[in-house]
Design an enzyme around this catalytic site. Structure first.
Site, PDB file in Angstrom:
ATOM      1  N   ALA A  73      23.970 131.623  26.047  1.00  0.00           N
ATOM      2  CA  ALA A  73      25.365 131.987  25.811  1.00  0.00           C
ATOM      3  C   ALA A  73      26.231 131.481  26.962  1.00  0.00           C
ATOM      4  O   ALA A  73      25.718 131.035  27.996  1.00  0.00           O
ATOM      5  CB  ALA A  73      25.492 133.494  25.666  1.00  0.00           C
ATOM      6  N   GLN A  75      27.965 132.857  29.348  1.00  0.00           N
ATOM      7  CA  GLN A  75      27.669 133.440  30.660  1.00  0.00           C
ATOM      8  C   GLN A  75      26.162 133.661  30.837  1.00  0.00           C
ATOM      9  O   GLN A  75      25.718 134.696  31.309  1.00  0.00           O
ATOM     10  CB  GLN A  75      28.438 134.740  30.841  1.00  0.00           C
ATOM     11  CG  GLN A  75      29.903 134.554  31.178  1.00  0.00           C
ATOM     12  CD  GLN A  75      30.110 133.938  32.555  1.00  0.00           C
ATOM     13  OE1 GLN A  75      29.295 134.089  33.461  1.00  0.00           O
ATOM     14  NE2 GLN A  75      31.220 133.217  32.713  1.00  0.00           N
ATOM     15  N   SER A  76      25.391 132.665  30.481  1.00  0.00           N
ATOM     16  CA  SER A  76      23.929 132.780  30.531  1.00  0.00           C
ATOM     17  C   SER A  76      23.386 132.813  31.960  1.00  0.00           C
ATOM     18  O   SER A  76      23.600 131.883  32.746  1.00  0.00           O
ATOM     19  CB  SER A  76      23.300 131.599  29.786  1.00  0.00           C
ATOM     20  OG  SER A  76      21.915 131.526  30.015  1.00  0.00           O
ATOM     21  N   ASN A  77      22.669 133.891  32.279  1.00  0.00           N
ATOM     22  CA  ASN A  77      21.956 133.953  33.562  1.00  0.00           C
ATOM     23  C   ASN A  77      20.820 132.936  33.598  1.00  0.00           C
ATOM     24  O   ASN A  77      20.541 132.326  34.630  1.00  0.00           O
ATOM     25  CB  ASN A  77      21.371 135.347  33.772  1.00  0.00           C
ATOM     26  CG  ASN A  77      22.422 136.428  33.833  1.00  0.00           C
ATOM     27  OD1 ASN A  77      23.452 136.267  34.467  1.00  0.00           O
ATOM     28  ND2 ASN A  77      22.179 137.543  33.156  1.00  0.00           N
ATOM     29  N   ALA A  79      20.699 130.037  32.124  1.00  0.00           N
ATOM     30  CA  ALA A  79      21.231 128.693  32.375  1.00  0.00           C
ATOM     31  C   ALA A  79      21.471 128.480  33.861  1.00  0.00           C
ATOM     32  O   ALA A  79      21.097 127.442  34.430  1.00  0.00           O
ATOM     33  CB  ALA A  79      22.528 128.504  31.586  1.00  0.00           C
TER      34      ALA A  79
END
Length: 339
Positions: A73, A75-77, A79
């Site tokens: 998503a 705000q992917s942690n 990523a």
């Protein structure tokens, strides 16, 4: 269980602390609450994906990859942590970001984890919500292969049997810490989304015959789907470890009553949990995973599902960098504190 036979890049700061939350426990008036600080795993503010990436990135290197592709998503942690690992190991990193919230807020779309993705040198491209992200990654990988690159694809959340090994190892680490201090754990609670953290934990706990039940607080999928996803991955992880059948279907328990309007959209109890941990313990949670996981923990305590005399461990999956993309969600509370 000998995890050393699997390739691994040792970059995480381990073991992570196991701490008693005295003020939170007193405020809630229920069990003695402890926290496993997997927000302290290192590399770009840490988080649970670091444990998974130690095994995933080792596999990528073993296959001769020069490029990593993953998705998540906005705000992917995951990523952000993948971008950090790639920078550390000298690999190119391409991230596909799925718009799961429909937010037009500039901070949400460019600050927090997105800012850090770019600081680590990753390239990002956006996809509409509901797109087949696995297929999109394959298309990108095919294009890169045509350009002479050697891509390695990591699924969302790093959640496959290789990534789940990181949380098998976490189960071993946590039980060892508890044993060393005479801490009898009655329950473990953590947020569960892409399934790898919960699947790895329950596989490790069962392989150890620990007798410790695990509750996953869902952040996206309905209970039945979440439990099936976790159980399927736990079975695959157990097969990889050489202990098939160690996890039974009833070992996998998820509570998806705290999802609210959807993934990445915090409810009021999410925000309350974030404020409580910050103001009582000086610990930062995130609005997507750990905030909802903590909201579930707090509600279970208030409803008497965890009681005085018990010892409950909350596994903190990290993600505080995402707070900087959610400032609008805290606007009213911030106004009340301004003088």
């Amino acid at each position: 269980m000998h995890l050393a036979r699997f390739p691994r890049v040792f970059l995480a700061h381990l073991p992570t602390p196991l701490e008693r939350l005295g003020r939170l426990s007193k405020d809630l008036g229920g069990p003695e609450i402890w926290i496993k600080r997997d927000d302290c795993t290192g590399l770009s503010t840490g988080g649970n994906k670091t444990r998974k990436l130690e095994f995933l990135m080792a596999e990528a290197l073993a296959q001769g990859a020069d490029t990593v592709i993953t998705q998540g998503a906005t705000q992917s942690n995951h990523a952000r942590q993948t971008a950090a690992f790639s920078a550390k190991l000298g690999l190119a990193c391409h991230i596909l970001l799925e718009d799961r919230t429909g937010s037009n807020d500039a901070n949400y779309n460019t600050n927090g984890n997105v800012l850090l993705d770019h600081l680590h040198g990753a390239t990002t491209s956006r996809r509409a919500g509901g797109v087949d992200m696995a297929a999109e990654m394959e298309l990108l990988a095919d294009r890169l292969r045509g350009e002479g690159r050697k891509p390695y694809i990591i699924p969302g959340g790093g959640s496959n049997p290789t990534g789940a090994l990181g949380y098998v190892n976490c189960a071993f680490e946590l039980v060892s810490q508890a044993n060393d201090r005479g801490l009898v754990i009655d329950h473990i609670v953590t947020a569960t989304g892409s399934a790898g953290t919960q699947a790895g934990l329950i596989t490790g706990l069962k392989a150890l015959n620990s007798g410790i039940p695990l509750l996953g607080i869902g952040v996206r999928a309905p209970k039945e789907k979440q439990e099936e996803n976790v159980y399927t991955l736990a079975q695959q992880t157990a097969e990889k470890l050489g202990c098939p059948g160690v996890v039974a279907r009833n070992d996998v328990v998820a509570d998806s009553n705290y999802v609210g309007a959807g993934y990445g959209i915090p409810r009021e109890d999410t925000l309350e949990a974030i404020r409580m941990f910050a103001q009582l313990e000086g610990i930062l949670l995130d609005p997507v995973y750990s905030g909802k996981g903590a909201a579930g923990l707090i509600d279970h305590v208030r409803k008497g599902r965890f009681t005085r005399g018990q010892k409950v461990v909350f596994l903190h999956t990290g993600g505080a960098a995402g707070l900087f993309g959610y400032d609008a969600a805290f606007a009213e509370a911030r106004k009340a504190l301004e003088m």
